[in-house]
Design a protein around this motif. Structure first.
Motif, PDB file in Angstrom:
ATOM      1  N   UNK A  74     -14.984  13.084  -4.793  1.00 52.16           N
ATOM      2  CA  UNK A  74     -15.142  11.664  -4.512  1.00 52.16           C
ATOM      3  C   UNK A  74     -14.590  10.781  -5.620  1.00 52.16           C
ATOM      4  N   UNK A  75     -13.908   9.720  -5.191  1.00 55.73           N
ATOM      5  CA  UNK A  75     -13.235   8.824  -6.131  1.00 55.73           C
ATOM      6  C   UNK A  75     -14.240   8.031  -6.965  1.00 55.73           C
ATOM      7  N   UNK A  76     -13.879   7.829  -8.228  1.00 61.93           N
ATOM      8  CA  UNK A  76     -14.631   6.940  -9.112  1.00 61.93           C
ATOM      9  C   UNK A  76     -14.179   5.507  -8.866  1.00 61.93           C
ATOM     10  N   UNK A  77     -14.881   4.554  -9.447  1.00 61.78           N
ATOM     11  CA  UNK A  77     -14.475   3.154  -9.321  1.00 61.78           C
ATOM     12  C   UNK A  77     -13.097   2.951  -9.950  1.00 61.78           C
ATOM     13  N   UNK A  78     -12.804   3.659 -11.018  1.00 60.92           N
ATOM     14  CA  UNK A  78     -11.495   3.557 -11.663  1.00 60.92           C
ATOM     15  C   UNK A  78     -10.387   4.004 -10.711  1.00 60.92           C
ATOM     16  N   UNK A  79     -10.622   5.064  -9.946  1.00 59.73           N
ATOM     17  CA  UNK A  79      -9.610   5.543  -9.004  1.00 59.73           C
ATOM     18  C   UNK A  79      -9.451   4.596  -7.819  1.00 59.73           C
ATOM     19  N   UNK A  80     -10.555   3.997  -7.367  1.00 58.06           N
ATOM     20  CA  UNK A  80     -10.465   2.992  -6.301  1.00 58.06           C
ATOM     21  C   UNK A  80      -9.681   1.785  -6.789  1.00 58.06           C
ATOM     22  N   UNK A  81      -9.944   1.362  -8.031  1.00 60.51           N
ATOM     23  CA  UNK A  81      -9.218   0.222  -8.605  1.00 60.51           C
ATOM     24  C   UNK A  81      -7.731   0.512  -8.692  1.00 60.51           C
ATOM     25  N   UNK A  82      -7.375   1.731  -9.051  1.00 63.87           N
ATOM     26  CA  UNK A  82      -5.961   2.103  -9.160  1.00 63.87           C
ATOM     27  C   UNK A  82      -5.274   2.010  -7.803  1.00 63.87           C
ATOM     28  N   UNK A  83      -5.942   2.466  -6.734  1.00 59.48           N
ATOM     29  CA  UNK A  83      -5.356   2.354  -5.401  1.00 59.48           C
ATOM     30  C   UNK A  83      -5.199   0.896  -4.995  1.00 59.48           C
ATOM     31  N   UNK A  84      -6.220   0.081  -5.271  1.00 59.29           N
ATOM     32  CA  UNK A  84      -6.134  -1.331  -4.891  1.00 59.29           C
ATOM     33  C   UNK A  84      -4.965  -2.021  -5.587  1.00 59.29           C
TER      34      UNK A  84
ATOM     35  N   UNK B   1     -17.178  -1.252  -5.388  1.00 59.57           N
ATOM     36  CA  UNK B   1     -15.841  -1.680  -4.992  1.00 59.57           C
ATOM     37  C   UNK B   1     -15.888  -2.973  -4.177  1.00 59.57           C
ATOM     38  N   UNK B   2     -16.891  -3.087  -3.305  1.00 56.37           N
ATOM     39  CA  UNK B   2     -17.061  -4.321  -2.534  1.00 56.37           C
ATOM     40  C   UNK B   2     -17.246  -5.510  -3.462  1.00 56.37           C
ATOM     41  N   UNK B   3     -18.095  -5.329  -4.463  1.00 58.69           N
ATOM     42  CA  UNK B   3     -18.392  -6.429  -5.385  1.00 58.69           C
ATOM     43  C   UNK B   3     -17.178  -6.822  -6.220  1.00 58.69           C
ATOM     44  N   UNK B   4     -16.356  -5.834  -6.544  1.00 58.88           N
ATOM     45  CA  UNK B   4     -15.187  -6.098  -7.365  1.00 58.88           C
ATOM     46  C   UNK B   4     -13.998  -6.632  -6.566  1.00 58.88           C
ATOM     47  N   UNK B   5     -14.097  -6.591  -5.242  1.00 58.41           N
ATOM     48  CA  UNK B   5     -13.004  -7.063  -4.400  1.00 58.41           C
ATOM     49  C   UNK B   5     -11.951  -6.010  -4.098  1.00 58.41           C
TER      50      UNK B   5
ATOM     51  N   UNK C  57      -4.413  -2.318   4.998  1.00 61.69           N
ATOM     52  CA  UNK C  57      -4.491  -1.382   6.120  1.00 61.69           C
ATOM     53  C   UNK C  57      -5.174  -0.078   5.789  1.00 61.69           C
ATOM     54  N   UNK C  58      -5.695   0.047   4.567  1.00 64.04           N
ATOM     55  CA  UNK C  58      -6.401   1.261   4.170  1.00 64.04           C
ATOM     56  C   UNK C  58      -7.894   1.157   4.400  1.00 64.04           C
ATOM     57  N   UNK C  59      -8.598   2.234   4.116  1.00 67.08           N
ATOM     58  CA  UNK C  59     -10.055   2.259   4.290  1.00 67.08           C
ATOM     59  C   UNK C  59     -10.713   2.993   3.130  1.00 67.08           C
ATOM     60  N   UNK C  60     -11.828   2.436   2.668  1.00 67.14           N
ATOM     61  CA  UNK C  60     -12.699   3.160   1.752  1.00 67.14           C
ATOM     62  C   UNK C  60     -13.758   3.840   2.614  1.00 67.14           C
ATOM     63  N   UNK C  61     -13.736   5.160   2.619  1.00 70.83           N
ATOM     64  CA  UNK C  61     -14.603   5.948   3.492  1.00 70.83           C
ATOM     65  C   UNK C  61     -15.703   6.569   2.636  1.00 70.83           C
ATOM     66  N   UNK C  62     -16.936   6.177   2.891  1.00 69.92           N
ATOM     67  CA  UNK C  62     -18.064   6.664   2.098  1.00 69.92           C
ATOM     68  C   UNK C  62     -18.717   7.871   2.764  1.00 69.92           C
ATOM     69  N   UNK C  63     -19.479   8.608   1.969  1.00 73.34           N
ATOM     70  CA  UNK C  63     -20.390   9.667   2.437  1.00 73.34           C
ATOM     71  C   UNK C  63     -19.724  10.984   2.823  1.00 73.34           C
ATOM     72  N   UNK C  64     -18.424  10.986   3.040  1.00 68.60           N
ATOM     73  CA  UNK C  64     -17.764  12.195   3.523  1.00 68.60           C
ATOM     74  C   UNK C  64     -16.520  12.489   2.712  1.00 68.60           C
ATOM     75  N   UNK C  65     -15.895  13.613   3.012  1.00 67.88           N
ATOM     76  CA  UNK C  65     -14.622  13.955   2.393  1.00 67.88           C
ATOM     77  C   UNK C  65     -13.777  14.673   3.427  1.00 67.88           C
TER      78      UNK C  65
END
Length: 395
Positions: free
Chosen positions: A293-303, A327-331, A340-348
């Motif tokens: 599962x991605x960290x906040x740093x990895x989500x930020x890099x994709x954004x 991630x929601x709070x950070x925008x 067009x992407x999605x942050x998918x929680x709870x699964x892999x």
């Protein structure tokens, strides 16, 4: 095996039939591995959560335990489920699958388990301390906790982890013992590593070479925790490596004995050859990041990579519910979804039914996912670093 009075009471059925049955499982496991005693489990992480993995027999087993009022004694988290538990309909997970998955989650909740489904529990509120004895299941989480945190756990199966959670004990053998945490092979890395995919390729290659051994790495410098989790996850997947040490980086590396070990050198060519081995195709139907599962740093890099742009194919980044909320709070979520992407929680991607959702070729930057997805998800894997994967799907 020595049992104290409280443990003998459990075994004698004084705490109920469920605890007796599960404790007998732990005792038998300890006897097999010649454990001298039981030890308290500081926390637990339970695998066998996705309906794809456990099916109807697993669902029936869990609902039976819940109906018998089984309750966990220690902080217990779950491995990824088979879908996003909140946005499954929007993302397109099958309805019949979703109904059974939600029944599984309800059973776990009735047992007092935190229904946070993630393979990175240490990023989501279950962070063990150095040298704490725990009972975790998921291979990458076991590797990270042993190697990067310095906690102590064997790789538990789903039933043994659940038994440890309900009984609050785990057998004292294997990687709980200091003498079993010593390195057994030396790995020198003579290659430049930049991306998480590079560390995944290294982990896959080394895992294949060492199989169940404990490697001591030299030549790796300044790797952050995201890169270390990618390394450990791939080694666990390809070689069942549950503990590794890196000179100057991991907490026990300066404490163990690393002299007179067989030595393997990993070259740039070895890394390139591993990319070629794992890369089975081109032009993926979907890009899925976040295994582990991605960290906040990895989500930020994709954004940052998709900000102000459009994706011509689906892109998921899988993460825990906690990281998605951050991630929601950070925008970051808004930026990724606008592209067009999605942050998918709870699964892999490994435990979700993506093959039932029309996907046949998945692009990943995870050595672990590249190893598992052809078999588990019937995917033709495109394995590459995040830069190339995302560049290939931008309009």
């Amino acid at each position: 095996m020595y049992l104290n009075k409280d443990e003998e009471a459990i075994l004698n059925g004084e705490n109920g039939e469920v605890m007796e049955r599960l404790f007998r499982l732990l005792v038998r496991l300890g006897e097999i591995y010649e454990a001298e005693n039981m030890i308290p489990a500081g926390s637990v992480q339970v695998a066998g959560v996705s309906y794809k993995s456990v099916g109807d027999p697993g669902l029936a087993f869990l609902e039976d335990l819940a109906q018998q009022n089984a309750k966990v004694k220690v902080l217990t988290f779950l491995n990824p489920a088979g879908m996003d538990l909140e946005a499954w309909k929007e993302i397109g997970f099958p309805k019949d699958f979703a109904e059974n998955q939600l029944r599984i989650m309800d059973a776990f909740k009735k047992m007092g388990i935190v229904i946070t489904s993630t393979c990175t529990p240490y990023l989501a509120g279950n962070l063990p301390r150095f040298r704490e004895h725990i009972a975790w299941s998921e291979s990458s989480a076991v590797s990270f906790s042993n190697s990067v945190i310095g906690a102590r756990t064997n790789r538990e199966g789903g039933p043994s982890a659940l038994a440890a959670a309900i009984c609050g004990r785990t057998p004292n053998y294997g990687l709980h013992l200091w003498e079993n945490r010593q390195p057994t092979i030396a790995i020198h890395v003579d290659a430049e590593l930049t991306y998480a995919a590079d560390y995944g390729a290294l982990g896959y290659y080394v895992g294949k070479q060492v199989k169940n051994k404990i490697p001591y790495f030299t030549g790796i410098t300044d790797a952050n925790t995201d890169l270390l989790k990618a390394l450990g996850a791939a080694m666990a997947a390809s070689g069942a490596v549950a503990l590794y040490h890196i000179e100057g980086l991991t907490p026990e590396a300066d404490l163990v004995t690393s002299e007179n070990l067989e030595k393997i050198t990993v070259s740039k060519q070895d890394i390139q050859d591993t990319y070629a081995t794992l890369n089975k195709g081109t032009d993926p139907d979907i890009i899925i990041l976040g295994c582990p599962h991605a960290s906040l740093r990895e989500i930020a890099a994709l954004s940052e990579k998709v900000n102000g742009k459009k994706l011509k194919k689906p892109v998921w980044i899988c993460t825990s519910r906690m990281m998605k909320e951050a991630s929601n709070r950070m925008g970051f979520t808004e930026i990724i979804e606008r592209a067009g992407g999605k942050i998918v929680a709870d699964t892999c991607m490994v435990v979700s039914p993506i093959e039932q959702m029309g996907y046949k070729k998945a692009g990943v930057n995870s050595g672990k996912a590249a190893n598992y997805m052809p078999g588990f998800c019937k995917q033709e894997v495109v394995f590459n670093n995040i830069e190339k994967l995302i560049a290939g799907v931008l309009e």
